[in-house]
Design a protein around this motif. Sequence first.
Motif, mmCIF file in Angstrom:
data_model
loop_
_atom_site.group_PDB
_atom_site.id
_atom_site.type_symbol
_atom_site.label_atom_id
_atom_site.label_comp_id
_atom_site.label_asym_id
_atom_site.label_seq_id
_atom_site.Cartn_x
_atom_site.Cartn_y
_atom_site.Cartn_z
ATOM 1 N N SER A 123 29.556 -16.545 3.096
ATOM 2 C CA SER A 123 30.420 -17.238 2.320
ATOM 3 C C SER A 123 32.009 -16.918 2.057
ATOM 4 O O SER A 123 31.942 -15.559 2.326
ATOM 5 C CB SER A 123 29.803 -17.386 1.022
ATOM 6 O OG SER A 123 29.721 -16.482 0.116
ATOM 7 N N ASN A 124 32.804 -17.789 2.000
ATOM 8 C CA ASN A 124 34.098 -17.249 1.768
ATOM 9 C C ASN A 124 34.159 -16.250 0.434
ATOM 10 O O ASN A 124 34.843 -15.172 0.561
ATOM 11 C CB ASN A 124 35.214 -18.562 1.537
ATOM 12 C CG ASN A 124 36.369 -18.058 1.357
ATOM 13 O OD1 ASN A 124 37.024 -17.660 2.215
ATOM 14 N ND2 ASN A 124 37.096 -18.270 0.202
ATOM 15 N N ALA A 125 33.429 -16.552 -0.614
ATOM 16 C CA ALA A 125 33.537 -15.824 -1.810
ATOM 17 C C ALA A 125 32.999 -14.213 -1.503
ATOM 18 O O ALA A 125 33.774 -13.401 -1.813
ATOM 19 C CB ALA A 125 32.604 -16.350 -2.858
ATOM 20 N N PRO A 176 32.309 -15.208 -10.498
ATOM 21 C CA PRO A 176 31.257 -14.302 -10.335
ATOM 22 C C PRO A 176 30.794 -14.370 -9.164
ATOM 23 O O PRO A 176 30.179 -12.917 -8.464
ATOM 24 C CB PRO A 176 30.349 -14.539 -11.187
ATOM 25 C CG PRO A 176 30.355 -16.022 -11.823
ATOM 26 C CD PRO A 176 31.883 -16.076 -11.468
ATOM 27 N N GLU A 177 30.904 -15.318 -8.088
ATOM 28 C CA GLU A 177 30.413 -15.173 -6.888
ATOM 29 C C GLU A 177 31.297 -14.130 -6.136
ATOM 30 O O GLU A 177 30.931 -13.791 -5.049
ATOM 31 C CB GLU A 177 30.587 -16.637 -6.072
ATOM 32 C CG GLU A 177 31.864 -17.369 -6.039
ATOM 33 C CD GLU A 177 32.469 -17.736 -7.368
ATOM 34 O OE1 GLU A 177 31.647 -17.754 -8.392
ATOM 35 O OE2 GLU A 177 33.526 -18.080 -7.518
ATOM 36 N N VAL A 178 32.502 -13.801 -6.716
ATOM 37 C CA VAL A 178 33.340 -12.471 -6.025
ATOM 38 C C VAL A 178 32.988 -11.482 -6.702
ATOM 39 O O VAL A 178 32.776 -10.292 -6.168
ATOM 40 C CB VAL A 178 34.783 -13.211 -5.851
ATOM 41 C CG1 VAL A 178 35.683 -11.908 -5.489
ATOM 42 C CG2 VAL A 178 34.998 -14.150 -5.299
ATOM 43 N N PHE A 235 21.886 -10.364 -5.841
ATOM 44 C CA PHE A 235 21.232 -9.402 -5.208
ATOM 45 C C PHE A 235 21.377 -9.267 -3.770
ATOM 46 O O PHE A 235 21.774 -8.249 -3.082
ATOM 47 C CB PHE A 235 19.603 -9.463 -5.341
ATOM 48 C CG PHE A 235 18.826 -8.520 -4.508
ATOM 49 C CD1 PHE A 235 18.779 -7.123 -4.621
ATOM 50 C CD2 PHE A 235 18.195 -9.388 -3.726
ATOM 51 C CE1 PHE A 235 18.090 -6.507 -3.593
ATOM 52 C CE2 PHE A 235 17.369 -8.512 -2.769
ATOM 53 C CZ PHE A 235 17.345 -7.142 -2.650
ATOM 54 N N ALA A 236 21.237 -10.410 -2.776
ATOM 55 C CA ALA A 236 21.379 -10.362 -1.535
ATOM 56 C C ALA A 236 22.653 -9.986 -1.150
ATOM 57 O O ALA A 236 23.036 -9.403 -0.093
ATOM 58 C CB ALA A 236 20.881 -11.739 -0.836
ATOM 59 N N GLY A 237 23.602 -10.783 -1.807
ATOM 60 C CA GLY A 237 24.992 -10.409 -1.236
ATOM 61 C C GLY A 237 25.567 -9.089 -1.750
ATOM 62 O O GLY A 237 26.461 -8.611 -1.038
ATOM 63 N N ALA A 238 25.014 -8.366 -2.671
ATOM 64 C CA ALA A 238 25.423 -7.170 -3.024
ATOM 65 C C ALA A 238 24.917 -6.372 -1.946
ATOM 66 O O ALA A 238 25.611 -5.332 -1.512
ATOM 67 C CB ALA A 238 24.898 -6.678 -4.562
ATOM 68 N N VAL A 239 23.718 -6.455 -1.523
ATOM 69 C CA VAL A 239 23.122 -5.440 -0.351
ATOM 70 C C VAL A 239 24.048 -5.662 0.817
ATOM 71 O O VAL A 239 24.378 -4.707 1.581
ATOM 72 C CB VAL A 239 21.695 -5.547 -0.244
ATOM 73 C CG1 VAL A 239 21.295 -4.911 1.033
ATOM 74 C CG2 VAL A 239 20.819 -5.085 -1.543
ATOM 75 N N GLU A 240 24.079 -7.106 1.175
ATOM 76 C CA GLU A 240 25.040 -7.285 2.388
ATOM 77 C C GLU A 240 26.399 -6.604 2.228
ATOM 78 O O GLU A 240 26.695 -5.835 3.103
ATOM 79 C CB GLU A 240 25.123 -8.947 2.664
ATOM 80 C CG GLU A 240 24.070 -9.360 3.139
ATOM 81 C CD GLU A 240 24.459 -10.819 3.637
ATOM 82 O OE1 GLU A 240 24.652 -11.032 4.655
ATOM 83 O OE2 GLU A 240 24.583 -11.671 2.632
ATOM 84 N N LEU A 241 27.008 -6.425 1.125
ATOM 85 C CA LEU A 241 28.353 -6.076 0.977
ATOM 86 C C LEU A 241 28.275 -4.591 1.108
ATOM 87 O O LEU A 241 29.206 -4.157 1.726
ATOM 88 C CB LEU A 241 28.979 -6.402 -0.527
ATOM 89 C CG LEU A 241 30.041 -5.677 -0.874
ATOM 90 C CD1 LEU A 241 31.248 -5.773 0.088
ATOM 91 C CD2 LEU A 241 30.735 -6.259 -2.207
ATOM 92 N N ARG A 242 27.051 -3.904 0.597
ATOM 93 C CA ARG A 242 26.954 -2.382 0.731
ATOM 94 C C ARG A 242 26.874 -1.933 2.074
ATOM 95 O O ARG A 242 27.531 -0.969 2.675
ATOM 96 C CB ARG A 242 25.696 -2.126 0.024
ATOM 97 C CG ARG A 242 25.594 -0.609 -0.052
ATOM 98 C CD ARG A 242 26.426 0.034 -0.820
ATOM 99 N NE ARG A 242 27.131 0.992 -0.355
ATOM 100 C CZ ARG A 242 28.166 1.860 -1.143
ATOM 101 N NH1 ARG A 242 28.266 1.526 -2.013
ATOM 102 N NH2 ARG A 242 28.554 2.813 -0.255
ATOM 103 N N ARG A 243 26.313 -2.758 3.161
ATOM 104 C CA ARG A 243 26.046 -2.553 4.506
ATOM 105 C C ARG A 243 27.358 -2.718 5.049
ATOM 106 O O ARG A 243 27.719 -1.779 6.057
ATOM 107 C CB ARG A 243 25.020 -3.327 5.126
ATOM 108 C CG ARG A 243 23.578 -3.218 4.468
ATOM 109 C CD ARG A 243 22.476 -3.741 5.239
ATOM 110 N NE ARG A 243 21.313 -4.111 4.782
ATOM 111 C CZ ARG A 243 20.381 -3.148 4.623
ATOM 112 N NH1 ARG A 243 20.532 -1.780 5.195
ATOM 113 N NH2 ARG A 243 19.026 -3.139 3.851
ATOM 114 N N TRP A 244 28.301 -3.626 4.621
ATOM 115 C CA TRP A 244 29.406 -3.660 5.388
ATOM 116 C C TRP A 244 30.434 -2.444 4.747
ATOM 117 O O TRP A 244 31.119 -1.928 5.635
ATOM 118 C CB TRP A 244 30.126 -4.875 5.136
ATOM 119 C CG TRP A 244 29.469 -6.139 5.512
ATOM 120 C CD1 TRP A 244 28.776 -6.297 6.659
ATOM 121 C CD2 TRP A 244 29.330 -7.407 4.916
ATOM 122 N NE1 TRP A 244 28.404 -7.599 6.685
ATOM 123 C CE2 TRP A 244 28.454 -8.101 5.685
ATOM 124 C CE3 TRP A 244 29.826 -7.804 3.788
ATOM 125 C CZ2 TRP A 244 28.154 -9.528 5.143
ATOM 126 C CZ3 TRP A 244 29.407 -9.306 3.358
ATOM 127 C CH2 TRP A 244 28.566 -10.145 4.214
#
Length: 181
Positions: A43-45, A89-91, A145-154
């Motif tokens: 997502s953009n956020a 919060p989505e960002v 949770f899912a977004g935070a984990v994705e961000l971590r991998r990037w």
Amino acid sequence: MDVIQEIFRIFAERGESAYFGEPVSQQEHALQAAVMARQSGASNALCVAALLHDMGHLIHGESETIADEGIDARHEAAGQAWLSKWFGPEVTEPVRLHVDAKRYLCRVEPEYLAQLSPASVQSLALQGGPFSLAEAEKFESNAVFAGAVELRRWDDAAKIPGMKTSPLEDYRDALGAALRE
Ligand code: FE
């Protein structure tokens, strides 16, 4: 204050500083994380969160060797506090949780810890080490949770010397679209 101008100014002033023992600058790291988010169809956020996840480091202008001094700058909390003046919060939540996501992955994926860079292993100890099983389960119940984990991998991947990315300027509209109404 025009926060987008301010973000561009901060990157121009401090973005060339090294990314804590990694072979890329802070700005290269941010742009690589953002393009990886875009390529994943995030997502953009979440793309904006990837671009700005280390603002906590940049706004403080802390020394490049801070982990060597045994200091955890709590940059995820500083970044969230600063960004939440303008972004929802989505960002800001994935930004706040990107260190917890590392502690989480260290618990649930045995191979994750093995592929962390030496600098990231060093900071892990300062950040509290891997989560316990109970902490990991609690983390999974987080709304982002899912977004935070994705961000971590990037975040972990965005350490590629010389990688070509689009310039910061290309994110002006994305930043604008992510601003809180
Ligand atoms: Fe990072």
